[in-house]
Write a protein that holds these residues in place. Sequence first.
Motif, short mmCIF file in Angstrom:
data_model
loop_
_atom_site.label_atom_id
_atom_site.label_comp_id
_atom_site.label_asym_id
_atom_site.label_seq_id
_atom_site.Cartn_x
_atom_site.Cartn_y
_atom_site.Cartn_z
N SER A 34 11.29 8.45 -25.38
CA SER A 34 12.61 7.88 -25.09
C SER A 34 12.58 7.10 -23.78
O SER A 34 11.60 7.12 -23.04
N SER A 35 13.69 6.46 -23.48
CA SER A 35 13.80 5.75 -22.20
C SER A 35 13.75 6.74 -21.04
O SER A 35 13.26 6.41 -19.96
N ASP A 36 14.24 7.95 -21.25
CA ASP A 36 14.13 8.98 -20.20
C ASP A 36 12.67 9.35 -19.95
O ASP A 36 12.26 9.55 -18.81
N ASP A 37 11.88 9.44 -21.04
CA ASP A 37 10.46 9.72 -20.89
C ASP A 37 9.79 8.61 -20.10
O ASP A 37 8.96 8.85 -19.22
N TRP A 38 10.15 7.35 -20.42
CA TRP A 38 9.57 6.21 -19.71
C TRP A 38 9.96 6.26 -18.23
O TRP A 38 9.14 5.96 -17.36
N ALA A 39 11.18 6.65 -17.93
CA ALA A 39 11.61 6.75 -16.53
C ALA A 39 10.75 7.77 -15.78
O ALA A 39 10.37 7.53 -14.63
N ILE A 40 10.42 8.86 -16.43
CA ILE A 40 9.56 9.88 -15.80
C ILE A 40 8.17 9.29 -15.55
O ILE A 40 7.62 9.39 -14.45
N LEU A 41 7.59 8.69 -16.60
CA LEU A 41 6.25 8.12 -16.46
C LEU A 41 6.19 7.04 -15.39
O LEU A 41 5.31 7.05 -14.53
N SER A 42 7.13 6.11 -15.45
CA SER A 42 7.09 4.99 -14.50
C SER A 42 7.32 5.48 -13.07
O SER A 42 6.71 4.97 -12.14
N GLY A 43 8.14 6.49 -12.90
CA GLY A 43 8.35 7.05 -11.57
C GLY A 43 7.09 7.69 -11.02
O GLY A 43 6.76 7.55 -9.84
N GLU A 44 6.35 8.38 -11.88
CA GLU A 44 5.10 9.02 -11.45
C GLU A 44 4.03 7.99 -11.13
O GLU A 44 3.20 8.19 -10.24
N TRP A 45 4.03 6.88 -11.85
CA TRP A 45 3.01 5.85 -11.63
C TRP A 45 3.35 4.94 -10.45
O TRP A 45 2.49 4.26 -9.90
N ARG A 46 4.61 4.89 -10.06
CA ARG A 46 5.06 3.96 -9.03
C ARG A 46 4.29 4.13 -7.70
O ARG A 46 3.87 3.14 -7.10
N ALA A 47 4.12 5.35 -7.24
CA ALA A 47 3.45 5.56 -5.95
C ALA A 47 2.00 5.07 -6.00
O ALA A 47 1.53 4.42 -5.06
N ALA A 48 1.31 5.36 -7.09
CA ALA A 48 -0.08 4.90 -7.22
C ALA A 48 -0.14 3.38 -7.26
O ALA A 48 -1.03 2.76 -6.67
N LEU A 49 0.81 2.76 -7.94
CA LEU A 49 0.83 1.30 -8.01
C LEU A 49 1.17 0.69 -6.65
O LEU A 49 0.57 -0.31 -6.25
N ASP A 50 2.11 1.30 -5.93
CA ASP A 50 2.45 0.79 -4.60
C ASP A 50 1.24 0.87 -3.68
O ASP A 50 0.98 -0.06 -2.91
N GLU A 51 0.48 1.95 -3.76
CA GLU A 51 -0.72 2.09 -2.93
C GLU A 51 -1.75 1.03 -3.30
O GLU A 51 -2.35 0.41 -2.42
N ARG A 52 -1.92 0.80 -4.58
CA ARG A 52 -2.88 -0.22 -5.03
C ARG A 52 -2.43 -1.61 -4.58
O ARG A 52 -3.25 -2.41 -4.14
N ILE A 53 -1.15 -1.89 -4.66
CA ILE A 53 -0.62 -3.19 -4.21
C ILE A 53 -0.87 -3.37 -2.72
O ILE A 53 -1.29 -4.44 -2.27
N THR A 54 -0.62 -2.34 -1.93
CA THR A 54 -0.85 -2.41 -0.49
C THR A 54 -2.32 -2.68 -0.19
O THR A 54 -2.65 -3.54 0.63
N LEU A 55 -3.20 -1.98 -0.88
CA LEU A 55 -4.63 -2.17 -0.68
C LEU A 55 -5.07 -3.58 -1.06
O LEU A 55 -5.78 -4.25 -0.30
N LEU A 56 -4.61 -4.07 -2.20
CA LEU A 56 -4.99 -5.41 -2.64
C LEU A 56 -4.40 -6.49 -1.74
O LEU A 56 -5.05 -7.50 -1.46
N THR A 57 -3.19 -6.28 -1.25
CA THR A 57 -2.58 -7.25 -0.34
C THR A 57 -3.37 -7.30 0.96
O THR A 57 -3.66 -8.38 1.48
N ARG A 58 -3.76 -6.16 1.48
CA ARG A 58 -4.55 -6.11 2.71
C ARG A 58 -5.90 -6.80 2.50
O ARG A 58 -6.33 -7.60 3.32
N LEU A 59 -6.53 -6.53 1.39
CA LEU A 59 -7.80 -7.16 1.08
C LEU A 59 -7.63 -8.67 0.97
O LEU A 59 -8.39 -9.44 1.56
N ARG A 60 -6.61 -9.13 0.25
CA ARG A 60 -6.35 -10.57 0.11
C ARG A 60 -6.14 -11.23 1.46
O ARG A 60 -6.69 -12.28 1.75
N ASP A 61 -5.34 -10.60 2.31
CA ASP A 61 -5.00 -11.19 3.59
C ASP A 61 -6.16 -11.23 4.56
O ASP A 61 -6.20 -12.06 5.46
#
Length: 148
Positions: free
Chosen positions: A81-108
């Motif tokens: 359900s959409s509630d299940d997706w909200a749980i999954l996306s919330g759990e993945w958000r921190a890992a994605l934010d960390e990866r974005i920060t790392l890639l941005t630092r590398l790019r810069d």
Amino acid sequence: MIAEELTIGEVARRAGVPISTLHFYEAKGLIRSRRSAGNQRRYPRGILRLIAIIRVGQKTGIPLAEIRARLDRLPQDRPLSSDDWAILSGEWRAALDERITLLTRLRDQLDGCIGCGCLSMRDCPLRNPGDSAAAEGPGARAFRTAGD
């Protein structure tokens, strides 16, 4: 009349993946099928949403083992359900934010030196003066993530 179950070919076509991908996902425990009397795979219609979630996870760089671990914690007796997706996306958000920060630092910093993980380069006054990183052991130092 809408069929309750889909054949593997129907799932592949509707999900936009090769049949081999469905076999792979099933072998990895990401999806499940039942066998018909003629030993053919049959999938519930909800499998299409599950495959979409798996593909989104893959496209964002989440390892299949992590996707499976998260999916295993959700109910298996109904479509996601959409509630299940909200749980999954919330759990993945921190890992994605960390990866974005790392890639941005590398790019810069990429053109500043060699992306500078400073693998004991002796003459890098910016990142590794005096080859101080050598004392920390092997591996890149500047771009470590929280899990390293």
